[in-house]
Design a protein around this motif. Structure first.
Motif, PDB file in Angstrom:
ATOM      1  N   LYS A 262       0.858  -1.191   0.000  1.00  0.00           N
ATOM      2  CA  LYS A 262       0.000   0.000   0.000  1.00  0.00           C
ATOM      3  C   LYS A 262       0.895   1.243   0.000  1.00  0.00           C
ATOM      4  O   LYS A 262       1.046   1.937   1.009  1.00  0.00           O
ATOM      5  CB  LYS A 262      -0.924  -0.027   1.212  1.00  0.00           C
ATOM      6  CG  LYS A 262      -1.861  -1.232   1.223  1.00  0.00           C
ATOM      7  CD  LYS A 262      -2.777  -1.234   2.448  1.00  0.00           C
ATOM      8  CE  LYS A 262      -3.725  -2.414   2.422  1.00  0.00           C
ATOM      9  NZ  LYS A 262      -4.653  -2.416   3.590  1.00  0.00           N
ATOM     10  N   GLN A 265      -0.450   4.938   0.786  1.00  0.00           N
ATOM     11  CA  GLN A 265      -0.736   5.087   2.215  1.00  0.00           C
ATOM     12  C   GLN A 265       0.561   5.096   3.025  1.00  0.00           C
ATOM     13  O   GLN A 265       0.693   5.837   4.004  1.00  0.00           O
ATOM     14  CB  GLN A 265      -1.637   3.947   2.693  1.00  0.00           C
ATOM     15  CG  GLN A 265      -3.044   3.994   2.119  1.00  0.00           C
ATOM     16  CD  GLN A 265      -3.881   2.809   2.579  1.00  0.00           C
ATOM     17  OE1 GLN A 265      -3.935   2.481   3.765  1.00  0.00           O
ATOM     18  NE2 GLN A 265      -4.532   2.140   1.637  1.00  0.00           N
ATOM     19  N   GLN A 268       2.044   8.486   2.855  1.00  0.00           N
ATOM     20  CA  GLN A 268       1.343   9.436   3.731  1.00  0.00           C
ATOM     21  C   GLN A 268       1.798   9.288   5.178  1.00  0.00           C
ATOM     22  O   GLN A 268       2.003  10.286   5.884  1.00  0.00           O
ATOM     23  CB  GLN A 268      -0.169   9.217   3.618  1.00  0.00           C
ATOM     24  CG  GLN A 268      -0.763   9.634   2.281  1.00  0.00           C
ATOM     25  CD  GLN A 268      -2.229   9.241   2.145  1.00  0.00           C
ATOM     26  OE1 GLN A 268      -2.889   8.914   3.137  1.00  0.00           O
ATOM     27  NE2 GLN A 268      -2.743   9.248   0.930  1.00  0.00           N
TER      28      GLN A 268
END
Length: 358
Positions: A262, A265, A268
């Motif tokens: 991922k 994500q 982030q």
């Protein structure tokens, strides 16, 4: 073990990710309240009020009471010790040290003050003297569970893991539901490679204190080591739920999300860690690895450069940057970095560049 501000850096086998865990320690606060009070407000009444406020977590109000008593010229070893603990938590280590020394001067057999002073010296990097003080506290009070726990943390930092395990088990023997001791036992067992036992001890700490963000974060790291990445991710998210700006949880969550594929994500989460602490070279290097996996090679090189700017001798970041440079076609620059760092490359004619290591 005591110092939440200090980052204990543990690198996993992959060069691209740099897990960081926290350790935990505890100061011993004296909350023995005198019940023999007069009708008028006396020093004894104010001491009792301060102890009560401190026990309730009203730190600023307790601090003001202690300060008032000290300014009045009161010489009470408990007041000096508790005031020193608050100063330590405020980051005023030298002042905290002075007040704890004053507490010891007033009462040379005051075990709490020796242990608390030892915790301050851990923060200052003097582990040898910190260990001596914890052992002194235990000699004065052989049933002092907090001192055993703090001593175990020092031994862990010294990589004396087996001895640390014996000491922390003594703390649990003395105080079976001692949350911090179960947490620290989990950390020690992780260092010994006993991941299942480490997981059980950390879950025990969470059972005893369900809002213990640090325990959820360390559980996430243990699960990450066990390659249980989905469970690890859930644990880090739980830590962040209880402590939204928890640097290490955001950072290690990013690493776990990278393992889960991922990548956006993960980016982030790492960016959040950098927002919370820009001078965190491991975070910049991990961001560089994520950006490379996303195919954003030039941004990856810039992230590695940020890591190296913060730590010019950071070989893992240098080699990560070299890998991105080679992918970007910057062969001369990339190969020069590898040579300078004494690394090597592995190249497969079908798969291409596979890894770079020291």
């Amino acid at each position: 073990y005591a110092n939440m501000g200090q980052l204990n850096q543990n690198y996993n086998r992959e060069m691209d990710t740099f897990p960081v865990t926290s350790s935990y320690s505890e100061s011993k606060i004296n909350f023995s309240i005198n019940t023999n009070t007069s009708s008028r407000i006396s020093n004894r009444d104010i001491i009792n009020q301060a102890f009560k406020l401190h026990a309730q977590g009203q730190i600023q109000k307790a601090f003001e009471k202690y300060q008032y008593l000290i300014n009045k010229g009161l010489n009470d070893h408990r007041v000096f010790s508790n005031y020193g603990i608050i100063l330590k938590d405020f980051g005023k280590l030298k002042e905290a040290e002075n007040f704890l020394l004053k507490a010891i001067e007033l009462k040379p057999d005051f075990a709490n003050a020796y242990s608390n002073l030892g915790s301050i010296l851990i923060n200052k990097g003097d582990r040898k003297e910190a260990e001596r003080l914890q052992r002194k506290a235990i000699k004065l009070n052989p049933d002092f569970a907090e001192a055993y726990s703090n001593l175990a943390g020092i031994l862990k930092d010294n990589r004396e893991f087996k001895e640390a395990e014996k000491v922390i088990l003594k703390a649990i023997e003395l105080k079976p539901n001692y949350v911090v001791a179960h947490y620290n036992l989990g950390s020690i067992l992780r260092s010994l490679g006993r991941l299942k036992d480490a997981e059980l001890s950390t879950r025990k700490a969470i059972e005893l204190k369900p809002d213990f963000a640090e325990a959820y974060s360390n559980l996430g790291s243990i699960l990450q080591d066990s390659r249980k990445f989905k469970e690890s991710s859930d644990s880090f998210l739980k830590a962040i739920q209880f402590k939204p700006n928890y640097l290490l949880a955001h950072y290690n969550l990013g690493i776990t999300l990278k393992h889960l594929g991922k990548l956006e994500q993960a980016k982030q989460s790492i960016n959040k860690a950098i927002e919370l602490k820009y001078d965190f070279p491991e975070a910049h290097a991990t961001l560089g690895a994520i950006l490379r996996d996303l195919g954003r090679i030039q941004e990856s090189v810039l992230s590695y450069k940020n890591a190296i700017r913060l730590n010019p001798t950071y070989d893992k970041a240098l080699l990560g940057m070299a890998k991105s440079m080679l992918i970007d076609g910057q062969y001369i620059e990339g190969l020069k970095i590898i040579k300078d760092v004494d690394g090597f490359i592995s190249f497969d004619l079908i798969k291409g560049l596979s890894f770079i290591e020291v």
